[in-house]
Design an enzyme around this catalytic site. Sequence first.
Site, PDB file in Angstrom:
ATOM      1  N   MET A  13      -8.667   8.042   1.166  1.00 32.00           N
ATOM      2  CA  MET A  13      -9.401   8.412   2.378  1.00 32.00           C
ATOM      3  C   MET A  13      -9.928   9.841   2.249  1.00 32.00           C
ATOM      4  O   MET A  13      -9.232  10.712   1.733  1.00 32.00           O
ATOM      5  CB  MET A  13      -8.458   8.326   3.585  1.00 32.00           C
ATOM      6  CG  MET A  13      -7.872   6.946   3.800  1.00 32.00           C
ATOM      7  SD  MET A  13      -6.832   6.952   5.286  1.00 32.00           S
ATOM      8  CE  MET A  13      -6.052   5.368   5.105  1.00 32.00           C
ATOM      9  N   ASP A  41      -6.253  -6.531   4.900  1.00 32.22           N
ATOM     10  CA  ASP A  41      -5.596  -5.219   4.836  1.00 32.22           C
ATOM     11  C   ASP A  41      -5.478  -4.648   6.248  1.00 32.22           C
ATOM     12  O   ASP A  41      -6.484  -4.389   6.889  1.00 32.22           O
ATOM     13  CB  ASP A  41      -6.467  -4.299   3.965  1.00 32.22           C
ATOM     14  CG  ASP A  41      -5.927  -2.894   3.853  1.00 32.22           C
ATOM     15  OD1 ASP A  41      -6.543  -2.097   3.135  1.00 32.22           O
ATOM     16  OD2 ASP A  41      -4.898  -2.580   4.495  1.00 32.22           O
ATOM     17  N   HIS A  89      -1.565  -1.100  -4.041  1.00 31.55           N
ATOM     18  CA  HIS A  89      -2.792  -0.803  -3.289  1.00 31.55           C
ATOM     19  C   HIS A  89      -2.822   0.686  -2.957  1.00 31.55           C
ATOM     20  O   HIS A  89      -1.860   1.226  -2.381  1.00 31.55           O
ATOM     21  CB  HIS A  89      -2.808  -1.632  -1.994  1.00 31.55           C
ATOM     22  CG  HIS A  89      -4.086  -1.563  -1.215  1.00 31.55           C
ATOM     23  ND1 HIS A  89      -5.206  -2.306  -1.548  1.00 31.55           N
ATOM     24  CD2 HIS A  89      -4.413  -0.852  -0.115  1.00 31.55           C
ATOM     25  CE1 HIS A  89      -6.164  -2.039  -0.662  1.00 31.55           C
ATOM     26  NE2 HIS A  89      -5.711  -1.168   0.203  1.00 31.55           N
ATOM     27  N   HIS A 104      -8.661   1.230  -3.035  1.00 29.57           N
ATOM     28  CA  HIS A 104      -9.522   0.977  -1.859  1.00 29.57           C
ATOM     29  C   HIS A 104     -10.141   2.305  -1.449  1.00 29.57           C
ATOM     30  O   HIS A 104      -9.463   3.162  -0.886  1.00 29.57           O
ATOM     31  CB  HIS A 104      -8.626   0.395  -0.746  1.00 29.57           C
ATOM     32  CG  HIS A 104      -9.357   0.123   0.521  1.00 29.57           C
ATOM     33  ND1 HIS A 104      -8.684  -0.199   1.685  1.00 29.57           N
ATOM     34  CD2 HIS A 104     -10.675   0.099   0.838  1.00 29.57           C
ATOM     35  CE1 HIS A 104      -9.564  -0.398   2.659  1.00 29.57           C
ATOM     36  NE2 HIS A 104     -10.783  -0.226   2.154  1.00 29.57           N
ATOM     37  N   MET A 137     -11.980   4.323   0.858  1.00 29.75           N
ATOM     38  CA  MET A 137     -12.495   4.463   2.218  1.00 29.75           C
ATOM     39  C   MET A 137     -13.140   5.855   2.279  1.00 29.75           C
ATOM     40  O   MET A 137     -12.640   6.778   2.938  1.00 29.75           O
ATOM     41  CB  MET A 137     -11.365   4.327   3.243  1.00 29.75           C
ATOM     42  CG  MET A 137     -10.890   2.894   3.397  1.00 29.75           C
ATOM     43  SD  MET A 137      -9.394   2.769   4.362  1.00 29.75           S
ATOM     44  CE  MET A 137      -8.206   3.013   3.066  1.00 29.75           C
ATOM     45  N   SER A 184       0.839  -1.201   0.000  1.00 32.32           N
ATOM     46  CA  SER A 184       0.000   0.000   0.000  1.00 32.32           C
ATOM     47  C   SER A 184       0.873   1.249   0.000  1.00 32.32           C
ATOM     48  O   SER A 184       1.706   1.442   0.897  1.00 32.32           O
ATOM     49  CB  SER A 184      -0.877   0.034   1.261  1.00 32.32           C
ATOM     50  OG  SER A 184      -1.443   1.322   1.420  1.00 32.32           O
ATOM     51  N   MET A 191     -10.996  -5.928   6.440  1.00 34.23           N
ATOM     52  CA  MET A 191     -10.105  -4.994   7.152  1.00 34.23           C
ATOM     53  C   MET A 191      -9.691  -5.643   8.462  1.00 34.23           C
ATOM     54  O   MET A 191     -10.552  -6.032   9.262  1.00 34.23           O
ATOM     55  CB  MET A 191     -10.833  -3.687   7.431  1.00 34.23           C
ATOM     56  CG  MET A 191     -11.083  -2.808   6.218  1.00 34.23           C
ATOM     57  SD  MET A 191      -9.585  -2.342   5.361  1.00 34.23           S
ATOM     58  CE  MET A 191      -8.716  -1.444   6.636  1.00 34.23           C
ATOM     59  N   ASP A 220      -4.762   3.500  -0.903  1.00 34.16           N
ATOM     60  CA  ASP A 220      -5.736   3.739   0.178  1.00 34.16           C
ATOM     61  C   ASP A 220      -6.268   5.159   0.075  1.00 34.16           C
ATOM     62  O   ASP A 220      -5.609   6.114   0.473  1.00 34.16           O
ATOM     63  CB  ASP A 220      -5.075   3.507   1.542  1.00 34.16           C
ATOM     64  CG  ASP A 220      -5.007   2.024   1.873  1.00 34.16           C
ATOM     65  OD1 ASP A 220      -3.914   1.538   2.195  1.00 34.16           O
ATOM     66  OD2 ASP A 220      -6.050   1.359   1.773  1.00 34.16           O
TER      67      ASP A 220
HETATM   68  C1  DX5 Z   1      -6.106   1.387   6.809  1.00 37.58           C
HETATM   69  C2  DX5 Z   1      -5.240   1.149   5.595  1.00 37.58           C
HETATM   70  C3  DX5 Z   1      -4.046   0.358   6.063  1.00 37.58           C
HETATM   71  C4  DX5 Z   1      -3.006   0.117   5.025  1.00 37.58           C
HETATM   72  C5  DX5 Z   1      -2.051  -0.952   5.497  1.00 37.58           C
HETATM   73  O1  DX5 Z   1      -6.960   2.393   6.612  1.00 37.58           O
HETATM   74  O2  DX5 Z   1      -5.981   0.444   4.627  1.00 37.58           O
HETATM   75  O3  DX5 Z   1      -4.539  -0.863   6.554  1.00 37.58           O
HETATM   76  O4  DX5 Z   1      -3.584  -0.299   3.872  1.00 37.58           O
HETATM   77  O5  DX5 Z   1      -1.435  -0.474   6.603  1.00 37.58           O
HETATM   78  P1  DX5 Z   1      -0.332  -1.291   7.409  1.00 37.58           P
HETATM   79  O6  DX5 Z   1       0.158  -2.422   6.533  1.00 37.58           O
HETATM   80  O7  DX5 Z   1       0.738  -0.252   7.661  1.00 37.58           O
HETATM   81  O8  DX5 Z   1      -0.993  -1.786   8.639  1.00 37.58           O
HETATM   82 ZN    ZN Z   2      -6.542  -0.507   2.045  1.00 36.41          ZN
END
Ligand code: DX5
Ligand code: ZN
Length: 221
Positions: free
Chosen positions: A41, A179, A37, A70, A72, A12, A141, A39
């Site tokens: 947000m 994840d 990946h 992803h 979010m 990610s 998650m 993320d």
């Molecule tokens: C959460 C993110 C994280 C990320 C991975 O909002 O989606 O989970 O992808 O983070 P690590 O691998 O650093 O826990």
């Molecule tokens: Zn993610």
Amino acid sequence: MEKLKTPIMAPSVLASDFSNMEKALALIDKSGGDWVHFDVMDGSFVPDITFGHKMVRDMRHHSTLPFDVHLMIMHPESQIAKFAHAGADRITIQAEVTIHLHRLIMQIKGIGRKAGISIVPSTPPEQIKELLPFVDLVLVMTVNPGYGGQKLIPESLKKVAYFRQQRKEKGYDYLIEIDGGVNKDTRMEIMEAKPDVIVTGSAFFKAPYPDKYLQLFKKGK
Ligand code: DX5
Ligand code: ZN
């Protein structure tokens, strides 16, 4: 114990240095990452804000790996086409953001992208049972979304077994992705859960040898 299939590894970029994303993509590629990946947000579904579809567009020509986006975010319906046209191969939405999830999944598939549904730790797996015939990916998650570098929630990992059992029993063909909180200390319990795809952020970008870190998972035992 049956031989574990080699998981797809999806680093990610959340955990990378945003001032040099091209370098992050090159590292993922060079280290044997299978997917990238992203993320996304929005500061509303989760407390922080990361980036929008322009990040995906600008990164697209720096990597040939599948882009696993992803979302979010609240109101993903207004962003799906933008991320698809920016170069996302796979688009995953959160099950908690609207009632009309089936419509959104069909919207993603309608523009020719793989559609994923993600559940946060407090959402029971049964809640998305009616979507399983339609999705290409289920994202479990294993941390509360919003930040990288958190501790894995082992109870969430148990949901993988439910989705494996549903897939086997009903003949579905979605991939199961986890994840959050993935690192060398949680590796064994993760491999025992047998996810198909593993997202890893901070542990990958902090690893002294990211390629060796990914190999720990890819050697499948
Ligand atoms: C959460 C993110 C994280 C990320 C991975 O909002 O989606 O989970 O992808 O983070 P690590 O691998 O650093 O826990
Ligand atoms: Zn993610």
